[in-house]
Design a protein around this motif. Sequence first.
Motif, PDB file in Angstrom:
ATOM      1  N   THR A   1      29.846  55.663  38.532  1.00 29.24           N
ATOM      2  CA  THR A   1      28.807  54.836  37.916  1.00 29.24           C
ATOM      3  C   THR A   1      29.161  53.368  38.105  1.00 29.24           C
ATOM      4  O   THR A   1      30.341  52.996  38.175  1.00 29.24           O
ATOM      5  CB  THR A   1      28.698  55.125  36.410  1.00 29.24           C
ATOM      6  OG1 THR A   1      29.975  54.924  35.796  1.00 29.24           O
ATOM      7  CG2 THR A   1      28.228  56.556  36.167  1.00 29.24           C
ATOM      8  N   VAL A   2      28.134  52.530  38.161  1.00 31.83           N
ATOM      9  CA  VAL A   2      28.338  51.088  38.241  1.00 31.83           C
ATOM     10  C   VAL A   2      28.470  50.554  36.820  1.00 31.83           C
ATOM     11  O   VAL A   2      27.506  50.558  36.051  1.00 31.83           O
ATOM     12  CB  VAL A   2      27.180  50.401  38.982  1.00 31.83           C
ATOM     13  CG1 VAL A   2      27.396  48.884  39.004  1.00 31.83           C
ATOM     14  CG2 VAL A   2      27.050  50.942  40.401  1.00 31.83           C
ATOM     15  N   ASP A   3      29.660  50.083  36.461  1.00 32.99           N
ATOM     16  CA  ASP A   3      29.914  49.617  35.101  1.00 32.99           C
ATOM     17  C   ASP A   3      29.450  48.193  34.881  1.00 32.99           C
ATOM     18  O   ASP A   3      29.043  47.823  33.766  1.00 32.99           O
ATOM     19  CB  ASP A   3      31.410  49.705  34.786  1.00 32.99           C
ATOM     20  CG  ASP A   3      31.891  51.142  34.657  1.00 32.99           C
ATOM     21  OD1 ASP A   3      31.036  52.054  34.648  1.00 32.99           O
ATOM     22  OD2 ASP A   3      33.111  51.353  34.581  1.00 32.99           O
ATOM     23  N   ALA A   4      29.566  47.353  35.923  1.00 33.29           N
ATOM     24  CA  ALA A   4      29.209  45.940  35.765  1.00 33.29           C
ATOM     25  C   ALA A   4      29.040  45.312  37.136  1.00 33.29           C
ATOM     26  O   ALA A   4      29.479  45.862  38.151  1.00 33.29           O
ATOM     27  CB  ALA A   4      30.295  45.201  34.984  1.00 33.29           C
ATOM     28  N   THR A   5      28.392  44.143  37.159  1.00 34.92           N
ATOM     29  CA  THR A   5      28.278  43.365  38.390  1.00 34.92           C
ATOM     30  C   THR A   5      28.504  41.896  38.075  1.00 34.92           C
ATOM     31  O   THR A   5      28.166  41.425  36.983  1.00 34.92           O
ATOM     32  CB  THR A   5      26.902  43.526  39.068  1.00 34.92           C
ATOM     33  OG1 THR A   5      25.884  43.072  38.167  1.00 34.92           O
ATOM     34  CG2 THR A   5      26.645  44.954  39.477  1.00 34.92           C
ATOM     35  N   CYS A   6      29.088  41.194  39.029  1.00 28.57           N
ATOM     36  CA  CYS A   6      29.292  39.750  38.921  1.00 28.57           C
ATOM     37  C   CYS A   6      28.522  39.059  40.037  1.00 28.57           C
ATOM     38  O   CYS A   6      28.654  39.441  41.212  1.00 28.57           O
ATOM     39  CB  CYS A   6      30.767  39.394  39.057  1.00 28.57           C
ATOM     40  SG  CYS A   6      31.842  40.073  37.790  1.00 28.57           S
ATOM     41  N   ASP A   7      27.761  38.057  39.705  1.00 23.06           N
ATOM     42  CA  ASP A   7      27.041  37.273  40.704  1.00 23.06           C
ATOM     43  C   ASP A   7      28.049  36.418  41.469  1.00 23.06           C
ATOM     44  O   ASP A   7      28.809  35.642  40.882  1.00 23.06           O
ATOM     45  CB  ASP A   7      26.008  36.386  40.013  1.00 23.06           C
ATOM     46  CG  ASP A   7      25.141  35.631  41.016  1.00 23.06           C
ATOM     47  OD1 ASP A   7      25.397  35.717  42.232  1.00 23.06           O
ATOM     48  OD2 ASP A   7      24.198  34.949  40.565  1.00 23.06           O
TER      49      ASP A   7
END
Length: 731
Positions: free
Chosen positions: A133-139
């Motif tokens: 699963t994708v837990d978080a993203t940073c721009d």
Amino acid sequence: MKTFSITTALAAALAASTATAVEAEQVFNRIASFAVARNLPEGAGRNEPTSAEIITASVDGNTLIYSDSPGKRIGFIDIADAKAPKAGGIVSFEGEPTSVAVAGAKALVAVNTSESFTRPSGVLAVVDIVGKTVDATCDLGGQPDSVAVNKDRTLAAIAIENERDEDVDDGQIPQPPAGSLAILSLKGGVADCATIKHVTLTGLAEIAGDDPEPEFVAFNGKDEIALTLQENNHIVIIDGRSATVKTHFPAGTVDLAGIDTKRDGAIAFTGEQAGRKREPDAVKWLDDDRLVIANEGDYEGGSRGFTIFDTTGKVLYESGASLEHAIASIGHYPEKRSSAKGIEPEGLETAQFGEDKLFFVLSERASIVGVYKDTGGEPELVQLLPSGVSPEGAVAIPGRNLFATANEVDLVQDGGARAHVMIYERGEGEAAYPQIRSAEREGLPIGFGALSGLAAVADKPGFLHAVNDSVYSSQPTIYTIDATRKPALITEALPVTRDGAPAQKLDIEGIANDGEGGFWLASEGNSDKLYSHALLHVNGKGEIKQEIALPEDLRANEIRYGFEGVAVVGEGDEQLLWMAVQRAWKDDEKGFVKLVSYKPSSKEWGAVRYPLEKSGEGWVGLSEISVHGDYAYIIERDNLIGEAAKLKKLYRVALADLRPVALNGELPVVKKEEVRDLIPDLKSLNGYVVDKVEGFAVDAAGNGYVVTDNDGVDDSSGETLFFSIGAMDAM
């Protein structure tokens, strides 16, 4: 500065290839291949193109994770049993994953979400490896390329390339916006987006300094970051903790000699390139003070090898063309890339295996991995590993004695090989590959590839002749092979000539001894390329003394798939030639092809009909005919590759049944007998099953030999398989 000598490179590689188990040599051998199409989700078309580019491994070494940029996903492979890898599923994204690295239980994925080249954007996605699963993203504020994690997993660095548009100004830079380096903190593998720092890289490079285009990033043990600016031909060293540039230097140029610079259907290491820009792609640290770069090049560069620097920019070692020569000695030289960047080293990996510090150089166009031992000085080439088509990334797992490559090219839409991940294991024993190599001439390897036919050397057990096909249209050659060595050794290369010059417009697919010291050659025609179907009589010097065109009864029904082998029965005035026609011509009944005969003394032509196995997908045809004892041996195969391949077999027909009749008569059907299924042999090196089993001959001692055609490493892994199937009289 030291430059690796050609002789040393070849000798070291061959020493590893010929090591015996008694000497307890540590070697890598491929143990499995995983077609990443096996990871396609339910409902996806099985012919959907896939790719495997950058690859990494979980901390426990039981899971491989690779990026599939065209598919907008990353894939997982369960290698708990490394010899039987299993599909582990995928995680999809809105953009294109360009790189992946592991930080504990998480995978960090750089994802390109750009609207256009002028409006680049991207994110760093944090993926839970177990839960997928994708837990978080940073721009990231730009288009990312490579991502790396430091040793204690507290920092991540991402090269923000902001790549150029190759359709603008012929791809030349500058093309703003400029790239940069992003650094952020990690905690438990989770990225802290608030800590992102961007390192400005403008004003450093001499080439387009206002448009740096970072390509690849790597940490050393002191949290220093090495960063390549490929198009700018520059290297930058950054302090990861303070996010400041410590030093930088140009990658420089190399003067190359003994290279092939012309795409002309011939391998000739006679060219030179002075002042060739390195333009590095991958970079890795050998220790805290030395780094190695792969000099893939861009439009103006590519020095066909690798270079070792210290952190001040001093060149400690330059490989020059030595790796390219070593690769050519095992038949993997990509002649069609001669006028560009040759073998194009692109990827790198470094690792400590036992007492050996190794680094791995990935050749994109030769589909080979050069394994080097780092000696602190001149590195030692210890092995050449066969890979899938175009290795892009690699990962070493020393704790399990494993190494894996990700191979980006998927040729499914052309009926070719799929994108693969290849897995290798290090242990005591012999290197299984190469199975054939070439000797040197005046310090340079005999170039070879696309071997398409075999014949025995009379009265010399273990020796054979081979020919190449139209891939080398300017260099038709008869090779001599010493199969008593391991690997087998090409000892001589005899040019086929016409009027004193290399013969042109030939597609030699078969060879047989004429009984007088010369040869009969079968050339397959292709009207689109102005090649004619023909028989050639060549003397012992390789000179064409007679060219025999097909009679009108044959020519009227020709297609491009013609003679795929020639065999000789009898001698003197009773000598009779037999040629196998690869596929049905216009006058053939479905399911049959011709075996065509020609009697030189009377110039009579004849034929019989040969029954083919039923085809499923693709087509079924013949690839070789050879005579031994009372039988004609014939290779029958489909044109399928990898998991789709079903038919690669050796059959025989009794010579007593080969009774030709006139071409315009009712052709009799011969009876065939299966001798050997060759697919298990083709699987023995744990790669994908190649399609072109093209040569078979029985040597003077009665042992059968098989060779495959590697298509000159064009849309192919370049692997040439050459092996014996043992005594034919026992079959």
